[in-house]
Design a protein around this motif. Structure first.
Motif, PDB file in Angstrom:
ATOM      1  N   SER A  54      -0.150  -1.578  -6.392  1.00  0.00           N
ATOM      2  CA  SER A  54      -1.650  -1.372  -6.160  1.00  0.00           C
ATOM      3  C   SER A  54      -2.200  -2.560  -6.176  1.00  0.00           C
ATOM      4  O   SER A  54      -3.314  -2.682  -5.373  1.00  0.00           O
ATOM      5  CB  SER A  54      -2.058  -0.537  -7.456  1.00  0.00           C
ATOM      6  OG  SER A  54      -1.582   0.802  -7.185  1.00  0.00           O
ATOM      7  N   HIS A  70      -7.457   0.951  -4.734  1.00  0.00           N
ATOM      8  CA  HIS A  70      -6.263   0.534  -5.302  1.00  0.00           C
ATOM      9  C   HIS A  70      -6.462  -0.234  -6.606  1.00  0.00           C
ATOM     10  O   HIS A  70      -5.620   0.113  -7.697  1.00  0.00           O
ATOM     11  CB  HIS A  70      -5.476  -0.533  -4.330  1.00  0.00           C
ATOM     12  CG  HIS A  70      -4.863  -0.088  -3.398  1.00  0.00           C
ATOM     13  ND1 HIS A  70      -3.777   0.937  -3.316  1.00  0.00           N
ATOM     14  CD2 HIS A  70      -5.102  -0.303  -1.770  1.00  0.00           C
ATOM     15  CE1 HIS A  70      -3.460   1.343  -1.903  1.00  0.00           C
ATOM     16  NE2 HIS A  70      -4.092   0.604  -1.100  1.00  0.00           N
ATOM     17  N   PRO A 108       0.744  -1.170  -0.096  1.00  0.00           N
ATOM     18  CA  PRO A 108       0.110  -0.049  -0.009  1.00  0.00           C
ATOM     19  C   PRO A 108       0.868   1.489  -0.016  1.00  0.00           C
ATOM     20  O   PRO A 108       0.629   2.043  -0.673  1.00  0.00           O
ATOM     21  CB  PRO A 108      -0.720  -0.198   1.391  1.00  0.00           C
ATOM     22  CG  PRO A 108      -0.933  -1.566   1.578  1.00  0.00           C
ATOM     23  CD  PRO A 108       0.446  -2.152   1.149  1.00  0.00           C
TER      24      PRO A 108
END
Length: 946
Positions: free
Chosen positions: A370, A389, A351
């Protein structure tokens, strides 16, 4: 009270705090109330409302402000301000400032004011108070004043650094008897949304887009002042931090030394939170790190978050510090953070790496990170973050994937993004995303398009936005061909479910059986569970209900053991519907509550499974006559549901409040209506409330319009014979029949024609049941019986020749079926109408006794539930004068006069809590959903003096 703060009149989400603060005035033992809260959180707004309420109760309220005068001080400033509003001169006419004389003078001033009326003394911003003012407050707390005096002091909790002199004073105060502390926490997200709606309406005249509201909620973090500033910026077309607000926030940074200021800027690049090891790896001066951190923490720019992490005191402070960096500085720092994350975190840092790689323009790394970050978020129960994401990955994919050897297929990202969005309670976004990619996939190879079609089907499980799912699943199967692959197994299972949705019952069995066989062959337990659940639906349709239930229970147990959240949730939902169709509403409610538990335990609290379970649990409680329980189940005031889940929960609240006759429930309808196409339950239940309320308040044509609207929206999606037509048609016929007796001659034929049209709609549904060889559950049969009874009642009310025996039989059947179902309110309503028919039949004393008993039983239910429309009906359309006690009559008159509970208590010499009990009782007896509704019903019934 003098008050010069801008926009302080808007107070949202502080009901509990207002009641608590106002209530301290009723407690003679309370001497001082401390109200801490960060700057801008709403302390002054809270006090403004409390002062207004106190003044209504006969209190005198005075206020003084402490000011930030930098190095200079002005002794006793707030008390000097108070004195200017009186004739008192507490420090003598010669201006001498002897501390003892001043203390005695202020005490005498307050005693004099309190002799006229109870006195509230408000001192704002005590964090800026000089030592003499703090000591004077201590003196007043310790001394005995002759009248009732309540001291209230506010201060900024974010200013209370270690060396602040008020820290020791507060610690001393709170140890004394009679001191209360009412901390003002940031507003919950739901209150921020309401505040945004009110402010946006005032500034721009229209509601902002949902994404814009989400962004304000996220950035403001419950601070009312920041909400106002961000909404004003939005109205002005600005998305970045407004300059004035940024400069205000940067004042905090300007108070720091240069090393600490530079460290804060470095921390801002990490985001809202920064772990210590990453900060140490990127900090410009590792040797001076601890000293710079200590300064930033003591100044409340940064705060500790866990054992080894720091966070900005407020997200906007971090934004301001980040925006203050030059572009080149940002890029270099993001690059440094990305390197540190790779070294210190490995795959666990996906992340953080995704964010820093994107900001430092390393797009291939950002794409892969991502995707990995999304997997971590879903595993941790964070579907909203996973969806974010995956949207980043999908945005990057067309730009960088062609040059990458290890880029994941785009269609797989879409499938995962749809799953995450549905789990996060964003089914409309899932459907839009899948639809967009399907539309652009016409030239792709068959497998890719089939995956995208499967994603579209997964989105359609959670939304009503697409009318014909079988077309989608059939195309996917045709593209895949007969090859036995995991993808074909998934599509077959989805195809079986799509056939169930479209009531193509005969075709479900072969698709589900093939899906099951293929899933078992390939070792796909999740797909096998999905197919088995579809097969149990077929079993139930074929009359093998007991074996179907046993199989569903086995699937649920196995799914729970395997961690298959979807199968467990779908299985529990099947058990709930089976129980509900059999009239076992309490059992059904428990199964629905269990689906909510599954959703919450898996981090999917706003998923379709969990929210529909919560919605239907509320409806089961409503039908069982547990209306307060129903409202509690769908209450989301302390939560922040996405728009579609919010609309689902609000639709149940509308039904309960509508049954109580609370016309204010219709205020929820515009926002709920926006989500009708995203989830059909929102339409069929909010329109249930709209038909009832509008028929009761506005007449038959308003009810018919509400019915026509919901049919117009859902017929293109579900066809012209969807099951909810029976229930909604019965409610509409009831409104037409209610108006028939008083209808003018020219309107009677219109009522007949409208009734015939509604009955024709219902007949199409019943014909469909016959054509499909389907016997509906007890609920469907009860509403179908109700349709026939209401149609006969309309003819009877119009004065037509009606066989009273047939009319009586129709209402007996309706009563019997609603009793069997356990729908308390509707059974009582049918019983009341049966009683009216029996009373009109006049067939002797036994029949009349039965009529009276039926009406009495219905009335008891209406009183217990607080069902105003039903109470009107059984009470000959008006509550009787003997319904209320003498004390309740007194309180009702004051409620109708707009008095609050504390005001009523003062007038009648009883406590506000006792008043609250009386108000609840009289509202229940009148069948009122609100104080306003109680007053309206009482006036209509002649219970109030003209």
């Amino acid at each position: 009270m003098r008050h010069d703060r801008a926009r302080a009149e808007l107070l949202v989400g502080r009901d509990a705090e207002v009641e608590a603060l106002v209530g301290y005035a009723d407690d003679d033992t309370t001497r001082l109330v401390l109200v801490p809260g960060e700057a801008g959180v709403g302390k002054t707004r809270l006090l403004t409302e409390a002062v207004r309420r106190w003044e209504q109760q006969g209190w005198r309220c005075v206020v003084g402000h402490c000011l930030d005068l930098g190095e200079g001080t002005m002794p006793y400033l707030p008390f000097a301000e108070i004195a200017r509003g009186t004739d008192a001169a507490p420090w003598g006419r010669d201006g001498a400032l002897d501390r003892g004389a001043v203390a005695d003078g202020v005490r005498a001033m307050l005693d004099g004011l309190a002799a006229e009326a109870p006195l509230a003394v408000v001192v704002e911003d005590v964090h800026w108070a000089d030592a003499s003012t703090r000591d004077l407050l201590s003196f007043l707390l310790a001394t005995q004043l002759t009248g009732r005096v309540l001291l209230v002091a506010t201060y900024r909790s974010d200013e209370m650094h270690r060396q602040h002199p008020l820290r020791a004073q507060v610690a001393e105060w709170v140890r004394r008897p009679g001191v209360q502390r009412l901390a003002l926490e940031p507003l919950p997200a739901g209150a921020v949304r309401r505040m945004v709606g009110e402010l946006a309406g005032d500034l721009a005249g229209e509601a902002p887009a949902a994404d814009a509201v989400d962004r304000i909620v996220q950035r403001a973090q419950g601070n009312a002042f920041y909400v106002e500033e961000l909404v004003a910026a939005l109205a002005a077309g600005e998305r970045d931090l407004p300059d004035d607000l940024a400069q205000l926030l940067l004042v905090r940074l300007d108070r720091l030394g240069e090393p600490a200021r530079q460290l804060v800027r470095v921390a801002a690049v990490a985001g809202q939170r920064v772990p210590h090891d990453l900060l140490a790896a990127v900090a410009p001066d590792p040797d001076g790190l601890d000293a710079a951190l200590r300064e930033a923490l003591d100044a409340h720019v940064l705060v500790r978050s866990g054992e080894s992490e720091y966070a900005f005191r407020h997200a906007l402070l971090g934004e301001a510090a980040y925006d203050d960096l030059l572009p080149g500085e940002r890029t270099r720092l993001h690059t440094a953070y990305a390197a540190a994350v790779r070294e210190l975190r490995g795959s666990r840092g996906a992340p953080e790496l995704a964010r820093h790689a994107l900001a430092s323009h390393d797009l291939p790394a950002a794409l892969l990170a991502s995707v990995e970050a999304a997997a971590l978020a879903m595993a941790a129960g964070g579907p909203e973050e996973a969806a974010r994401h995956l949207r980043t990955a999908l945005d990057l994919h067309p730009r960088v994937a062609p040059g990458m050897a290890d880029a994941p297929p785009e269609e797989d990202l879409v499938l995962r993004a749809v799953e995450a969005l549905v789990a996060a309670g964003r089914p409309e976004r899932a459907a839009a995303l899948a639809g967009q990619h399907v539309a652009a996939a016409t030239d792709r190879e068959p497998r890719r398009r089939a995956v995208l079609l499967l994603a579209h089907l997964d989105a359609m499980r959670a939304t009503e936005a697409v009318a014909h799912p079988v077309e989608v699943s059939a195309e996917a199967l045709a593209l895949l061909g007969p090859e036995p692959t995991p993808l074909r197994a998934r599509v077959l299972a989805a195809h079986a479910l799509a056939l169930i949705w479209e009531d193509r019952h005969a075709e479900v069995l072969p698709s589900a059986e093939e899906a099951l066989a293929l899933a078992d062959e390939l070792g796909l337990p999740h797909v096998a569970s999905d197919a088995r659940l579809s097969l149990t639906w077929v079993q139930q349709r074929l009359g093998r209900g007991e074996s179907a239930v046993a199989e569903v229970r086995r699937i649920v147990a196995q799914a729970r053991a395997d961690g298959d959240v979807y199968a467990e949730g779908r299985g529990l939902t099947r058990l709930a519907f089976i129980a509900a169709e059999a009239g076992r509403l309490e059992e059904a409610q428990q199964h629905f509550v269990d689906t909510v538990r599954v959703g919450r335990e898996s981090g999917r609290r706003w998923s379709t499974m969990a929210v529909v379970g919560r919605t239907l649990a509320g409806l089961m409680a409503f039908q069982r006559g547990e209306w307060d329980e129903a409202l509690a189940l769908v209450d989301h005031r302390d939560e922040d549901p996405p728009p579609t889940p919010r609309a689902l929960l609000d639709s149940v609240a509308m039904v309960v409040r509508g049954a109580r006759g609370d016309v204010d429930a219709l205020r929820l309808l515009p926002a709920v209506r926006e989500r009708w196409r995203d989830d059909g339950l929102t339409g069929t239940w909010s329109s249930h409330a709209a038909i009832q309320l509008r028929g009761w308040q506005e007449g038959p044509w308003a009810a018919l319009a509400a019915y026509d609207e919901v049919v117009r929206v859902f017929a293109p999606l579900w066809g012209d014979r969807f099951d909810a037509m029976v229930r909604l048609g019965a409610l509409t016929l009831a409104a037409l029949a209610d108006a028939a007796r008083r209808a003018p001659t020219g309107e009677r034929e219109e009522l007949r024609a409208a009734a015939d049209r509604v009955v024709a709609d219902v007949d199409r549904v019943r014909d469909g049941w016959v054509a499909d060889d389907w016997t509906p559950g007890v609920e469907g049969r009860a509403w179908a019986a109700r349709v026939g009874a209401e149609r006969l009642r309309l003819d009877w009310q119009l004065g037509d020749e009606v066989d009273l025996a047939a009319l009586e039989s129709a209402w007996r059947e309706s009563t019997r079926l609603f009793d069997e179902l356990g729908w308390v309110e509707e059974a009582a309503r049918s019983r009341a109408r049966l009683g009216a028919v029996l009373r009109a039949a006049g067939r002797g004393e036994e029949t009349q006794r039965e009529a009276r008993a039926a009406l009495h039983a219905a009335r008891e239910v209406a009183v217990r539930l607080g069902a105003a429309p039903l109470l009107e009906e059984v009470g000959e359309r008006a509550p009787s004068a003997d319904l209320l006690t003498p004390r309740e009559h007194e309180i009702l008159a004051l409620v109708a006069d707009g008095r609050s509970n504390p005001e009523i208590g003062t007038r009648l010499f009883i406590s506000a809590k006792t008043v609250s009990v009386h108000v609840s009782n009289l509202m229940a007896k009148l069948g009122a959903g609100s104080r306003t509704e109680a007053a309206a019903l009482a006036r209509r019934a002649g219970l109030l003096d003209p």
